[in-house]
Design a protein around this motif. Structure first.
Motif, PDB file in Angstrom:
ATOM      1  N   ILE A 157      19.080  -5.940 -13.834  1.00 18.99           N
ATOM      2  CA  ILE A 157      18.185  -5.740 -14.971  1.00 18.99           C
ATOM      3  C   ILE A 157      17.218  -4.611 -14.624  1.00 18.99           C
ATOM      4  N   SER A 158      17.174  -3.590 -15.433  1.00 20.41           N
ATOM      5  CA  SER A 158      16.367  -2.411 -15.108  1.00 20.41           C
ATOM      6  C   SER A 158      14.872  -2.726 -15.060  1.00 20.41           C
ATOM      7  N   SER A 159      14.399  -3.619 -15.925  1.00 22.91           N
ATOM      8  CA  SER A 159      12.968  -3.930 -15.956  1.00 22.91           C
ATOM      9  C   SER A 159      12.528  -4.794 -14.782  1.00 22.91           C
ATOM     10  N   SER A 160      13.443  -5.546 -14.206  1.00 22.01           N
ATOM     11  CA  SER A 160      13.123  -6.404 -13.059  1.00 22.01           C
ATOM     12  C   SER A 160      14.341  -6.446 -12.133  1.00 22.01           C
ATOM     13  N   PRO A 161      14.570  -5.359 -11.359  1.00 18.72           N
ATOM     14  CA  PRO A 161      15.830  -5.209 -10.627  1.00 18.72           C
ATOM     15  C   PRO A 161      15.959  -6.045  -9.358  1.00 18.72           C
ATOM     16  N   MET A 162      14.872  -6.696  -8.896  1.00 19.78           N
ATOM     17  CA  MET A 162      14.916  -7.389  -7.610  1.00 19.78           C
ATOM     18  C   MET A 162      14.693  -8.886  -7.783  1.00 19.78           C
ATOM     19  N   MET A 163      15.599  -9.687  -7.177  1.00 20.18           N
ATOM     20  CA  MET A 163      15.456 -11.144  -7.192  1.00 20.18           C
ATOM     21  C   MET A 163      15.473 -11.662  -5.756  1.00 20.18           C
ATOM     22  N   ASP A 164      14.949 -12.871  -5.580  1.00 24.78           N
ATOM     23  CA  ASP A 164      14.963 -13.542  -4.265  1.00 24.78           C
ATOM     24  C   ASP A 164      14.450 -12.619  -3.157  1.00 24.78           C
ATOM     25  N   ARG A 165      13.295 -12.047  -3.382  1.00 26.72           N
ATOM     26  CA  ARG A 165      12.738 -11.091  -2.416  1.00 26.72           C
ATOM     27  C   ARG A 165      12.280 -11.790  -1.145  1.00 26.72           C
ATOM     28  N   LYS A 166      12.542 -11.141  -0.014  1.00 26.24           N
ATOM     29  CA  LYS A 166      12.060 -11.621   1.277  1.00 26.24           C
ATOM     30  C   LYS A 166      10.951 -10.730   1.836  1.00 26.24           C
ATOM     31  N   ILE A 167      11.004  -9.438   1.540  1.00 23.52           N
ATOM     32  CA  ILE A 167      10.038  -8.479   2.081  1.00 23.52           C
ATOM     33  C   ILE A 167       9.249  -7.849   0.933  1.00 23.52           C
ATOM     34  N   PHE A 168       7.914  -7.882   1.077  1.00 22.25           N
ATOM     35  CA  PHE A 168       7.029  -7.290   0.075  1.00 22.25           C
ATOM     36  C   PHE A 168       6.157  -6.178   0.664  1.00 22.25           C
ATOM     37  N   VAL A 169       6.025  -6.151   1.996  1.00 23.65           N
ATOM     38  CA  VAL A 169       5.131  -5.205   2.655  1.00 23.65           C
ATOM     39  C   VAL A 169       5.894  -4.413   3.711  1.00 23.65           C
ATOM     40  N   LEU A 170       5.692  -3.097   3.732  1.00 20.12           N
ATOM     41  CA  LEU A 170       6.190  -2.236   4.799  1.00 20.12           C
ATOM     42  C   LEU A 170       4.980  -1.751   5.581  1.00 20.12           C
ATOM     43  N   LEU A 171       4.860  -2.186   6.826  1.00 20.55           N
ATOM     44  CA  LEU A 171       3.749  -1.783   7.684  1.00 20.55           C
ATOM     45  C   LEU A 171       4.253  -0.736   8.665  1.00 20.55           C
ATOM     46  N   LEU A 172       3.736   0.480   8.555  1.00 24.22           N
ATOM     47  CA  LEU A 172       4.173   1.593   9.383  1.00 24.22           C
ATOM     48  C   LEU A 172       3.251   1.751  10.582  1.00 24.22           C
ATOM     49  N   MET A 173       3.857   1.905  11.753  1.00 24.98           N
ATOM     50  CA  MET A 173       3.083   2.065  12.971  1.00 24.98           C
ATOM     51  C   MET A 173       2.896   3.548  13.320  1.00 24.98           C
ATOM     52  N   SER A 174       2.062   3.795  14.315  1.00 25.50           N
ATOM     53  CA  SER A 174       1.740   5.156  14.740  1.00 25.50           C
ATOM     54  C   SER A 174       2.999   5.936  15.123  1.00 25.50           C
ATOM     55  N   ASP A 175       2.894   7.254  15.057  1.00 24.06           N
ATOM     56  CA  ASP A 175       3.940   8.195  15.474  1.00 24.06           C
ATOM     57  C   ASP A 175       5.124   8.253  14.520  1.00 24.06           C
ATOM     58  N   LEU A 176       4.945   7.754  13.300  1.00 26.43           N
ATOM     59  CA  LEU A 176       5.914   7.997  12.239  1.00 26.43           C
ATOM     60  C   LEU A 176       5.416   9.157  11.382  1.00 26.43           C
ATOM     61  N   PRO A 177       6.313  10.014  10.885  1.00 28.34           N
ATOM     62  CA  PRO A 177       5.877  11.134  10.042  1.00 28.34           C
ATOM     63  C   PRO A 177       5.043  10.659   8.846  1.00 28.34           C
ATOM     64  N   MET A 178       4.106  11.505   8.421  1.00 23.60           N
ATOM     65  CA  MET A 178       3.199  11.134   7.341  1.00 23.60           C
ATOM     66  C   MET A 178       3.460  11.884   6.039  1.00 23.60           C
ATOM     67  N   LYS A 179       4.000  13.106   6.125  1.00 25.12           N
ATOM     68  CA  LYS A 179       4.132  13.933   4.927  1.00 25.12           C
ATOM     69  C   LYS A 179       5.555  14.476   4.770  1.00 25.12           C
ATOM     70  N   ILE A 180       5.949  14.650   3.510  1.00 28.32           N
ATOM     71  CA  ILE A 180       7.191  15.341   3.154  1.00 28.32           C
ATOM     72  C   ILE A 180       6.798  16.687   2.567  1.00 28.32           C
ATOM     73  N   GLY A 203       6.024  -9.759  -9.677  1.00 25.96           N
ATOM     74  CA  GLY A 203       7.355  -9.367 -10.130  1.00 25.96           C
ATOM     75  C   GLY A 203       7.612  -7.875 -10.097  1.00 25.96           C
ATOM     76  N   LEU A 204       6.665  -7.095  -9.565  1.00 26.16           N
ATOM     77  CA  LEU A 204       6.860  -5.645  -9.519  1.00 26.16           C
ATOM     78  C   LEU A 204       7.933  -5.273  -8.486  1.00 26.16           C
ATOM     79  N   PRO A 205       8.834  -4.377  -8.798  1.00 26.68           N
ATOM     80  CA  PRO A 205       9.913  -4.004  -7.873  1.00 26.68           C
ATOM     81  C   PRO A 205       9.494  -2.911  -6.899  1.00 26.68           C
TER      82      PRO A 205
END
Length: 219
Positions: A97-120, A176-178
């Motif tokens: 479903i385009s309006s709500s494409p994700m179900m049964d979510r396990k991960i909601f947060v991505l925590l990035l640690m030091s020494d990962l690139p910051m800009k594109i 419910g935000l994807p």
């Protein structure tokens, strides 16, 4: 009277269960670090220990230790490896479903640690100044912001996109935000980086104690 009391208890139990279901838990966090950096790995392992994040949620990426990367490097070294981990660990199930494409979510947060690139960086010529020319219409971006849309593909990469969670009042897990909440732990020195991992957790347990100076000067 007994039935009424029992109904109230059942209602409260259901309400507390719903509240607990929407709380952000350690298992909802994926800790992303640079496998080429000793500091980044140390931070990830220590954060998982202090906060109770499952070991399977630690994701190592093979990235150069630079501040800025190309769009292709972002896709090849960050976005696609994270999508691979997401599929393997079933971070979500596609609903179709385009309006709500994700179900049964396990991960909601991505925590990035030091020494990962910051800009594109933007690699195409920037349009010259002029009438009706949008100087911000480039594909340069923050790595953190792009990862908020990890589950999407084919979205507009020129200029700004509105944050659908901006000014919302409901809990993110229950919204419910994807999209993903993305944050980063980084500092000027290795010691500062490690303090960011350990000291907040210690303060939460023991409280914040110390001295403060209040300057009452001024007009």
């Amino acid at each position: 009277m007994f039935k009424r009391g029992l109904a109230i208890l059942l209602f409260l139990a259901a309400w507390f269960s719903a509240v607990a279901a929407y709380e952000l838990q350690p298992s909802h966090v994926a800790v992303v670090y640079n496998g080429k950096s000793i500091l980044s790995r140390r931070m990830a392992v220590e954060y998982a220990r202090v906060r109770g994040v499952p070991e399977r949620n630690l994701i190592a990426l093979d990235c150069p230790q630079v501040n800025e990367i190309s769009r292709k490097e972002f896709d090849d070294l960050i976005r696609l490896p994270l999508l691979k981990s997401a599929r393997e660990q079933k971070w979500w199930v596609s609903s179709g479903i385009s309006s709500s494409p994700m179900m049964d979510r396990k991960i909601f947060v991505l925590l990035l640690m030091s020494d990962l690139p910051m800009k594109i960086r933007h690699e195409q010529p920037v349009p010259p100044p002029g009438k009706d020319i949008n100087q911000m219409k480039t594909d340069r971006a923050s790595v953190d912001s792009e990862l908020a849309l990890l589950a999407f593909d084919g979205y507009e990469r020129q200029s700004w996109l509105a944050n659908p969670y901006f000014n919302k009042r409901e809990d993110f897990v229950g919204s419910g935000l994807p999209t993903f909440l993305v944050c980063r732990m980084d500092g000027l020195t290795a010691a500062t980086c490690m303090r960011l991992v350990t000291e907040p957790a210690a303060v939460e347990k023991k409280g914040l104690w110390g001295w403060a100076v209040v300057d009452r000067g001024g007009p």
